[in-house]
Design an enzyme around this catalytic site. Sequence first.
Site, mmCIF file in Angstrom:
data_model
loop_
_atom_site.group_PDB
_atom_site.id
_atom_site.type_symbol
_atom_site.label_atom_id
_atom_site.label_comp_id
_atom_site.label_asym_id
_atom_site.label_seq_id
_atom_site.Cartn_x
_atom_site.Cartn_y
_atom_site.Cartn_z
ATOM 1 N N PHE D 58 92.708 72.729 9.713
ATOM 2 C CA PHE D 58 91.791 73.055 9.330
ATOM 3 C C PHE D 58 90.361 72.009 10.108
ATOM 4 C CE2 PHE D 58 92.443 78.168 8.075
ATOM 5 C CZ PHE D 58 92.585 77.830 9.390
ATOM 6 N N GLU D 59 89.797 71.838 10.979
ATOM 7 C CA GLU D 59 89.191 70.687 10.960
ATOM 8 C C GLU D 59 87.687 70.923 9.622
ATOM 9 O OE1 GLU D 59 87.166 70.889 15.241
ATOM 10 O OE2 GLU D 59 86.413 71.854 14.144
ATOM 11 N N GLY D 60 88.117 71.951 9.413
ATOM 12 C CA GLY D 60 86.672 72.043 8.233
ATOM 13 C C GLY D 60 87.678 71.117 6.489
#
Lengths: 317, 317, 266, 266
Positions: D58-60
């Site tokens: 995830f880009e988080g």
Amino acid sequence: MPRSYKELREVIENKDRGLREKVMSLTEAIHLIQDGDHVAAGGCHYSRTPMAAIWELIRQKKKDLVYSRSISSTEGDLLLVAEATKHVITSWFSPGVTWGVSRAMRHYIQEKLAIYEEWSHMSLGLRYRAGAMGIPFIPTRVMLGSDLFPRLPELKEMECPYTGEKLALVPALNPNVAILHTQRCDPYGNVQSEGLPFMDQDIAGASDKVIITTERIISNDQVRRSPDRTSIPFFQVDAVVEVPYGCLPHECYGYYEPDFSHMDYYVKLMMGKGPEGVKEYLDQYVYAPESWTDYLEMLKFGDILRATTDGRSVYND
Amino acid sequence: MPRSYKELREVIENKDRGLREKVMSLTEAIHLIQDGDHVAAGGCHYSRTPMAAIWELIRQKKKDLVYSRSISSTEGDLLLVAEATKHVITSWFSPGVTWGVSRAMRHYIQEKLAIYEEWSHMSLGLRYRAGAMGIPFIPTRVMLGSDLFPRLPELKEMECPYTGEKLALVPALNPNVAILHTQRCDPYGNVQSEGLPFMDQDIAGASDKVIITTERIISNDQVRRSPDRTSIPFFQVDAVVEVPYGCLPHECYGYYEPDFSHMDYYVKLMMGKGPEGVKEYLDQYVYAPESWTDYLEMLKFGDILRATTDGRSVYND
Amino acid sequence: MEEVFTMTKNSYNTAELVAIMSARLLEDGKIIFGGAGMPLISCVLAQKMHAPRLTILFEGGVIGPHIEPGKLPPSTNEQRAARRGNMHLSITDVLLLQQRGYVDYGFLGGAQIDQYGNLNSSFIGDADNPKVRLPGTGGANDIASLASKILVAMHHEKRRFVEKVDFITTPGYLQGGDSREKAGLTAGGIYRVITHLGLFDFHPTTRRMRLEALHPGAQVEEVQENTGFEMLIPDEIGHTDPPTEEELRILRELDPDQRYTRAKDE
Amino acid sequence: MEEVFTMTKNSYNTAELVAIMSARLLEDGKIIFGGAGMPLISCVLAQKMHAPRLTILFEGGVIGPHIEPGKLPPSTNEQRAARRGNMHLSITDVLLLQQRGYVDYGFLGGAQIDQYGNLNSSFIGDADNPKVRLPGTGGANDIASLASKILVAMHHEKRRFVEKVDFITTPGYLQGGDSREKAGLTAGGIYRVITHLGLFDFHPTTRRMRLEALHPGAQVEEVQENTGFEMLIPDEIGHTDPPTEEELRILRELDPDQRYTRAKDE
């Protein structure tokens, strides 16, 4: 010159990057290194040196390696004298300040038996970082004006398209194989290092293959309880080898300080007899023992105990 | 265009970077922000948002700020409608996927009352990183070919001097003030964040001044027991403010999830009435309460309790 | 050397003298990037005297470690040097803090220094056919390119203070004048050279090394005799105060075995 | 739409269909970078069916989280999406893993797609005077520029499948042919579009969108009617197998409240 983006990506894309166990023997892991490979070692100077991996690499008689490391200590002598490498990329090369300038290194470099390609500490770090980031270079403000610059054809100067100022460009360095030692790693290759990180993360990201030797193999469950401690993700790793005391006679943060008595012994031999002394050392401590544990048996238990007690003491406060 | 190296360095060089206590009130800390400053907020989307700092900044009626953040959520609406900023730099701007496109953001941007300068998530991250590294740009392989590119005069294309390939150059972004929320920070400003790091480290390194709001102020002794957990060094920090629940209604990893019930309430108001709804919200929740604690009193204890229980649960496994 | 020898015999040796004179230059509240040995000792001495808020950075990747008297680390890339620090970070990142402007002082040594403050730690003799291949730059090139002010501590000898270093590993003012800035090194520069004879700064325009102050008992002639280039001698020369008993006491507690403060001339 | 509606009414809705058809495309042992919602559900479904070693990024800033059925995270930048991951790392660093070549699949949505697979999530109408200012690229531009193979899941509607997107937020094959590579995007490219009507790939040289396979009950005419450009229709068209009971059962356990698998046409 930096390898092409296409080639670098293809190597990564063709790896099996799925979550799978990669635990193997030291011998099997070092078989991943081919003659002629560029091998980068983690840690720095006499800290977190992947000594067991280097020891096995010498025993497997690897040849024509390019060897890079942020600062090279006694392991660099061994690699030169064992003729595993004739090309060392580093920023500083000797056992340590208190032990003087390596006579082995001097012999090999001064006699032109090997090349010592000298980059500044940070520019070498930035080279690994560019490699890990998937870019061909990073701009920086070091090396300019020095006599190191003209000796490094890969180092370029540019005028900044934003500010007009002079910048140095350091090219990406993408080793074929990284050998890194850590305190804790799970069977999949998730690394959780403690203490000083050195350049290990960038080296892992920059390299085609990554071999991890570790003091302990921990469970993936333990990793997942503190994912913010993971320093290298499993899919960058190709081999996990449990090698307690895998840095000796160098140190491993929180586990043991150097075995200074063995370091003194080695340096005395090396400084006294030059490469011949190192050859003696290789015969006795690298080629003769049947296993890394047999090598450890040759050290003094009292010395290891003192190194361990001192090493663990960082957690006593 | 990136600020000159000379100017950027002078700001840093002229700061008192000695080990000194920096604990102060929220009001005092936000006084460090000047009208017209570029303020960068840490966290991402509705996570680790420095909400208390933004709340205070609005109360202090700061004007003409440039506001940058990796992804902007409800706090971006508040800043626009309070007229604290007319220039937002981000990659995505709305409360969250499940809540639809912000009517407040649409109003301000479509009516040209404010600018939304859109960079991709990674290119914005690289801009902060270049800023933190003290270099004017970093090359990358994104944004090329897109219609975002021609709208960003600071984004440049170059031919790689090593490989000849096309690269995009993203310029350094050096905010005047960073506002960052963390779980733990000592009185000197040593930050030890938990969980997802987002872009906070690079933002701190890139900014002239750094304001830290923290769930807890821990002792420097505790920091020194695990220096490898420190994510921002004290000398980058100018203010430390203890603000428990300083992200609500957004979340803080390991401490609380969002107050989803309050988020739903806000979004309904904002989507129903547009900017007028946000004004109502500002009057009620930002301007009216006498302190951040008074604001927290206006939320439902049961909601906070649920958010806290869920937030802490990441450490239950 | 007679006089120095006598002087040091009486109360302190030349290494101690250099350590103390270096420590005095370090202001409180500043950030210093240094190596093990002399720089470290000077920093800790300064912390215990006038600069309690001086912060030490090591290239091994540590910010503000606590150094225990008697347990000085023999390298800056190891755990003794990292003990009770405020932060551990990667080598590249700790060095980048300098590029960003966070580091006030860099503290270096070297095998040779020239009249423009350039340092050599790579080759004695011709680089292509060296008499001695030295260990190399390590972080010295980075530090001297980026830290705001560079201190260099060296023993004052003619073979070390040379007209032109065999190899510029670490940039001082390069060929003097504005050549450093023209090369792209727009920040920092060499600030002081500390030897057992005196303190030296650099002429503001020619950037040539200049005697600033003599240590107790040292003479201008002695400086000239031990320097392989024409040292600038201004009309007004300062004189440093002799090491105090307190300075010497603290110094000797730090390094009781004199691992780093053994006299160079003994 | 009659048939589709009937079909979905009987056993599954269009969102479920898209999730299942997407999941089937994901190979075991691969790395996928995706958003919350549909991409996430497809990944977890694939993990539970044929691809247990598929890893989600995830880009988080998380690698390989464990997603609990019934507790799907509403964003990828928050702690539910980070739960029991193998690693947390900065946003910039997790995105850079793609630039290095570590990510096999990127999984995206968008407001509009065109015949060359370009996506728009920035502006409806003219960018300087937009009818709707959309939220923006987020990581979509990065993912589509860098991941090896891009999957796009969308509801198949004429207003979404347009001749030319109002704005290229996220590059597909740009203007077709070799224009993507010429723009400097030498890696990756759009791989499949998954709609509730079928699977679509791209012609190997013109790079125009092409019907690859129809989902059960869908017709070529229906595809053409719902597409705002000339869809390439090859002589041989595949037909996907209908969702299995097992696929539907797992999917519904994952998203029992149908937060992400509510039918778009209901």
